[in-house]
Design a protein around this motif. Structure first.
Motif, mmCIF file in Angstrom:
data_model
loop_
_atom_site.group_PDB
_atom_site.id
_atom_site.type_symbol
_atom_site.label_atom_id
_atom_site.label_comp_id
_atom_site.label_asym_id
_atom_site.label_seq_id
_atom_site.Cartn_x
_atom_site.Cartn_y
_atom_site.Cartn_z
ATOM 1 N N UNK A 68 14.245 8.828 66.029
ATOM 2 C CA UNK A 68 13.904 9.466 67.294
ATOM 3 C C UNK A 68 15.093 10.190 67.933
ATOM 4 N N UNK A 69 16.273 10.037 67.398
ATOM 5 C CA UNK A 69 17.453 10.697 67.947
ATOM 6 C C UNK A 69 17.401 12.189 67.679
ATOM 7 N N UNK A 70 17.939 12.940 68.637
ATOM 8 C CA UNK A 70 18.029 14.385 68.496
ATOM 9 C C UNK A 70 19.485 14.771 68.685
ATOM 10 N N UNK A 71 19.993 15.645 67.827
ATOM 11 C CA UNK A 71 21.384 16.076 67.893
ATOM 12 C C UNK A 71 21.427 17.524 68.351
ATOM 13 N N UNK A 72 22.197 17.787 69.418
ATOM 14 C CA UNK A 72 22.360 19.138 69.939
ATOM 15 C C UNK A 72 23.831 19.516 69.886
ATOM 16 N N UNK A 73 24.090 20.758 69.506
ATOM 17 C CA UNK A 73 25.444 21.302 69.462
ATOM 18 C C UNK A 73 25.530 22.408 70.493
ATOM 19 N N UNK A 74 26.593 22.421 71.311
ATOM 20 C CA UNK A 74 26.683 23.401 72.385
ATOM 21 C C UNK A 74 27.166 24.771 71.911
#
Length: 87
Positions: A68-74
């Motif tokens: 369920x984790x989501x990884x976002x990169x700025x």
């Protein structure tokens, strides 16, 4: 069939050497470690890594993701100073 290198001079050898130097430089530059910030559950962690993917950064930071984790990169690419946020 023999190649007459005198006809070509040293140009092929020089071009090959320049090509090898360019490839080695590009590979070496891309493998330079970056300093990234990883945010997980409100905690901030600074990671110095040469990883080329978010999965590699997670591995270097000793972070295990669940389904369920989501990884976002700025940033669009992984660069020095990027912030990776895990939600």
């Amino acid at each position: 069939m023999r190649t007459n290198w005198k006809k070509w001079g040293t140009h092929p050898v020089l071009l090959f050497c320049v090509f090898v130097i360019m490839v080695v430089s590009m590979v070496g530059f891309s493998m330079q470690p970056r300093t990234l910030t990883v945010m997980v559950d409100g905690r901030q962690q600074t990671v110095r890594t040469a990883a080329q993917s978010t999965a590699g950064i997670m591995y270097d930071a000793h972070i295990v993701l669940n389904e369920y984790d989501k990884v976002d990169l700025n940033t669009e690419k992984l660069v020095d100073g990027s912030v990776l946020t895990v939600r």
